[in-house]
Design an enzyme around this catalytic site. Sequence first.
Site, PDB file in Angstrom:
ATOM      1  N   PHE B 120      31.946  53.567  98.392  1.00 29.58           N
ATOM      2  CA  PHE B 120      32.424  53.108  97.097  1.00 29.58           C
ATOM      3  C   PHE B 120      31.270  52.408  96.396  1.00 29.58           C
ATOM      4  CE2 PHE B 120      36.540  52.255  94.909  1.00 29.58           C
ATOM      5  CZ  PHE B 120      37.232  53.356  95.366  1.00 29.58           C
ATOM      6  N   GLN B 240      36.895  44.636  82.912  1.00 26.05           N
ATOM      7  CA  GLN B 240      36.173  45.770  83.480  1.00 26.05           C
ATOM      8  C   GLN B 240      36.600  47.072  82.822  1.00 26.05           C
ATOM      9  OE1 GLN B 240      36.836  47.193  87.778  1.00 26.05           O
ATOM     10  NE2 GLN B 240      34.730  46.467  87.731  1.00 26.05           N
ATOM     11  N   HIS B 242      36.528  50.885  83.484  1.00 29.58           N
ATOM     12  CA  HIS B 242      36.304  51.812  84.595  1.00 29.58           C
ATOM     13  C   HIS B 242      35.572  53.035  84.065  1.00 29.58           C
ATOM     14  CE1 HIS B 242      36.975  54.408  88.019  1.00 29.58           C
ATOM     15  NE2 HIS B 242      37.458  53.373  88.692  1.00 29.58           N
ATOM     16  N   LEU B 252      43.568  56.973  85.319  1.00 29.83           N
ATOM     17  CA  LEU B 252      42.433  56.663  86.189  1.00 29.83           C
ATOM     18  C   LEU B 252      42.053  57.822  87.116  1.00 29.83           C
ATOM     19  CD1 LEU B 252      40.536  54.458  87.479  1.00 29.83           C
ATOM     20  CD2 LEU B 252      42.412  53.999  89.052  1.00 29.83           C
ATOM     21  N   GLU B 255      37.059  55.837  91.737  1.00 30.12           N
ATOM     22  CA  GLU B 255      35.652  55.778  92.101  1.00 30.12           C
ATOM     23  C   GLU B 255      35.423  56.497  93.431  1.00 30.12           C
ATOM     24  OE1 GLU B 255      33.766  52.001  91.135  1.00 30.12           O
ATOM     25  OE2 GLU B 255      33.206  51.856  93.242  1.00 30.12           O
ATOM     26  N   ARG B 286      30.479  49.097  88.661  1.00 29.59           N
ATOM     27  CA  ARG B 286      31.213  49.746  87.574  1.00 29.59           C
ATOM     28  C   ARG B 286      30.671  49.385  86.200  1.00 29.59           C
ATOM     29  NH1 ARG B 286      37.396  49.289  89.861  1.00 29.59           N
ATOM     30  NH2 ARG B 286      37.126  50.965  91.391  1.00 29.59           N
ATOM     31  N   HIS B 353      40.266  48.627  82.456  1.00 33.55           N
ATOM     32  CA  HIS B 353      40.866  48.824  83.769  1.00 33.55           C
ATOM     33  C   HIS B 353      41.346  47.547  84.431  1.00 33.55           C
ATOM     34  CE1 HIS B 353      41.575  50.726  87.597  1.00 33.55           C
ATOM     35  NE2 HIS B 353      40.645  50.027  88.216  1.00 33.55           N
ATOM     36  N   ARG B 397      34.100  43.218  89.001  1.00 31.33           N
ATOM     37  CA  ARG B 397      34.704  43.457  90.305  1.00 31.33           C
ATOM     38  C   ARG B 397      34.144  44.723  90.935  1.00 31.33           C
ATOM     39  NH1 ARG B 397      38.746  46.674  92.005  1.00 31.33           N
ATOM     40  NH2 ARG B 397      39.712  47.151  89.995  1.00 31.33           N
TER      41      ARG B 397
END
Lengths: 115, 584, 233
Positions: B120, B240, B242, B252, B255, B286, B353, B397
């Site tokens: 990730f 954030q 995304h 979404l 990731e 991100r 996001h 994050r």
Amino acid sequence: MVKSVLGVNHQGLTDWLIQRVSAVIMMLYSVGLFAYLIMHPGLDYAEWHALFSSKCMKLATLLFILSLLFHSWIGMWTVFTDYIKSFLLRLVLQVFLLLSLIVFFFAALWILWGV
Amino acid sequence: MNLATQRFDAVIVGGGGAGLRASLELAQSGLNVAVISKVFPTRSHTVSAQGGINAALGNTDGSDDWRWHMYDTVMGSDFLGDQDAIEYMCKHAPETIYELEHMGLPFSRLDNGKIYQRAFGGQTRNFGGELVHRTCCAADRTGHAMLHTLYQRNVAARAKFFNEWFAMDLVKAEQGIAGVMALNIETGEVVFLQARATILATGGAGRIFQSTTNAHINTGDGFGMVLRAGLPLQDMEFWQFHPTGIAGAGVLITEGSRGEGGYLINKEGERYMERYAPHLKDLSCRDVVARSSMIEIREGRGCGPKGDYVLLKLDHLGTEVINKRLPGIRELSITFAGVDPLKNPIPVVPTCHYLMGGIPTTVHAQVLTVKNGQDHIVEGLYAAGECACVSVHGANRLGANSLLDIVVFGRAAGLHVQQSVREGLGYRTPSSADIEAALSGLNRWNNNQNGESVDVIRNELQKIMQNDFGVFRTAEHMQEGFKKLEKLQERLKSASIKDKSQYFNTSRIEALELDNLMETALATAYLANERTESRGAHARYDFPKRNDRDWLKHSMYFSDGTIDFRPVNMKPHEVEPIKLKDRE
Amino acid sequence: MRFSIYRYNPETDKKPYMQDYDLDSEANSCYMVLDALLAIKNTMDDTLTLRRSCREGVCGSDGMNINGKNGLACTTHLSSLKEPIIIRPLPGLPVIRDLVVDMTQFYQQYEKIKPYLQNSEPVPAKERLQSPAERAKLDGLYECILCACCTSSCPSFWWNPDKFVGPAGLLQAYRFIADSRDTEKSERLADLADPFSLFRCRGIMNCVDVCPKGLNPTKAINEIKELMLEEAV
């Protein structure tokens, strides 16, 4: 046949099994009888009488009738519990059905052994 | 006035991952606990989380270390995350995962039977070295699997649920918080739920933006409640975006699709992340990836007839990987983009996001306020999950740290409430003025007639936030947006709903939610305008650099417009502090 | 586009009725049924009542009957439907208001199957091991979103909602029976062996036909029957 592992109330499985086994018996009997009819075109009363005089045929027919009766009892019980929501009405119908099935059974016995 | 009241040891507002983890802890301990949720718990937004949950188990790689996880999280946060809180979360991550596994969560597996872990963004070995596989997952439906598992455990523990009840406001007392004022959506009945401890687990507020991966229900209810109770919100400028929301639909794409080997391309077919971030490439943090995509689009290298999106290429992964590891992604992109990723790349665009900021708390989830530069704990009030700002995410994050956050701090809240109740935490009694205050929002919407509709105001709000407080920010735009917001706030006061029914009145719920969206948007606008630097997800054209000298601090917003600050905690308990340095 | 929508508010209506709405779905950029319903609610009639949350087919809030077939409003494309588009609440469940149904019985049946992992062995320090093959048995089961599209399309559930667990609950029952980590398989089977809980399924596969996640409750039900038979004989 059904072990107690499945708890006290395993009637669902028993019923389900009976439905399937009885269906198989009825199918085998029907196919057999049908085959007999095809193989004997122009069947007359004497031949028909002879067929039902044999012990084997009597037993097979009895088995068929028993299967039919059990099958219809379970099937009708299911239909009643699905659609008849009044307890009293359902009770009356079930008693009526049960009595009819018993009458049918003895009538069948009487006919079979009357041959 | 005659108000129905019910008493509980603890009332939890919100039935997502954090709320359910907290309620499980409390229900198992035998306390009298009630969860109130505006939707049936498994409809909460945790269900949409896809990629996974981080923990340094080292299952795929053979070795890993929670200290590396902590380092990555601090780096990802652009140093705004509190290092004591990040330490707590990363250290407790492995046991949290094992606990979830024992609860029954159907994790994907490795051949040796251990939990499968995928790569990730921002996850490295040895303090910034090679990429590491740290993200435990259940295919690409980890949030769904987690939420259902937690709900199932709550069923087993016989927790009490008030499903389809809406928490309108906190009820204050002289000291701290007495409970919540709740509305039964089905009947319209209003009940004061009095509690020794009230735990807010109300999730995020992505619906302040026009384009968001968030569910319709993510309306920042906890933020509105806290602000109206005179308490502050922290770091609300850090939203954030995304990198991979489906263009147009906003849905979404995890990731994890890049973790499995997918990558982003521009209209020339170039894998542009190699240019922006040569080391981590598509698995950079991100904020970095989202900004890179926006630059590609702004500089005319976007795809499609309008050049307004980029493409996520997955077809080279092959049928087996996609069907086994990313089945949900395939389903979503066929439904919402009309594209089968086995054959064609998915059109994606950076999409709102997650909110890193929120209700400031301690590592035990106790809500904080600031008076004269000092932290004060608010008696009887807790917050956990996305609505809380512990702060473990700082300015940005890392992917798959949010599912970790909700279970770690949901549990922490449950544990602390148990202890407090055992130590004699009592009930607090509100005055009749406190009760009136908690009913004022509902009364306004019940009484207002012939005003503008909720939909009109909500649309304008979302447009302002999207245009003036998006991925890139400037003082000029923000001040303009700010003025528009203030005008809109005035108009909201006289807005009205036509549906006046008491019976399952969802229009009234949307109206109450709009109040909360407005409070959240204002908090964001105030603090975004205030912070004259770029850090993590807060990127300003006019202040493009991080400024640690002036801005290494949490910003706090009160609903009267007061702004205050708190220092960032740089003192972990067991390890050396992670020193400031530049990110890639 | 013309929509004909079931309306009923017990506060004001004596009985339910169908109300027509004409919506310019293109001008309102509506692609899915949910987009259209929300556009109607937002711009034409704010009393129209429905549930919705994730709008991407994973939360299971907006199950409803669309042109005679149960499905999720958020994943049903308008372009796949004939006009007028007839929208009704999920059948077989009491209507609370408009498209909102009372799902209490559905949830009760779900709770009845003990929808949580049971393991009587000591808890290990790390994860319980499970091979990829064992884990693969849960695919097609754990993905259920409890939208009730299947159960409310099942006549057996319509007739016996208090006794027949229904396809969604039975799918979850099998999800735990099939889990190599669950030690209560026999008890779970025994709990379903009565004439109603499981055996009211007549295998008509309405559930399979409507499941928005492409799951197959009938297959799961048959697997349970087979396991029960193995256990019994």
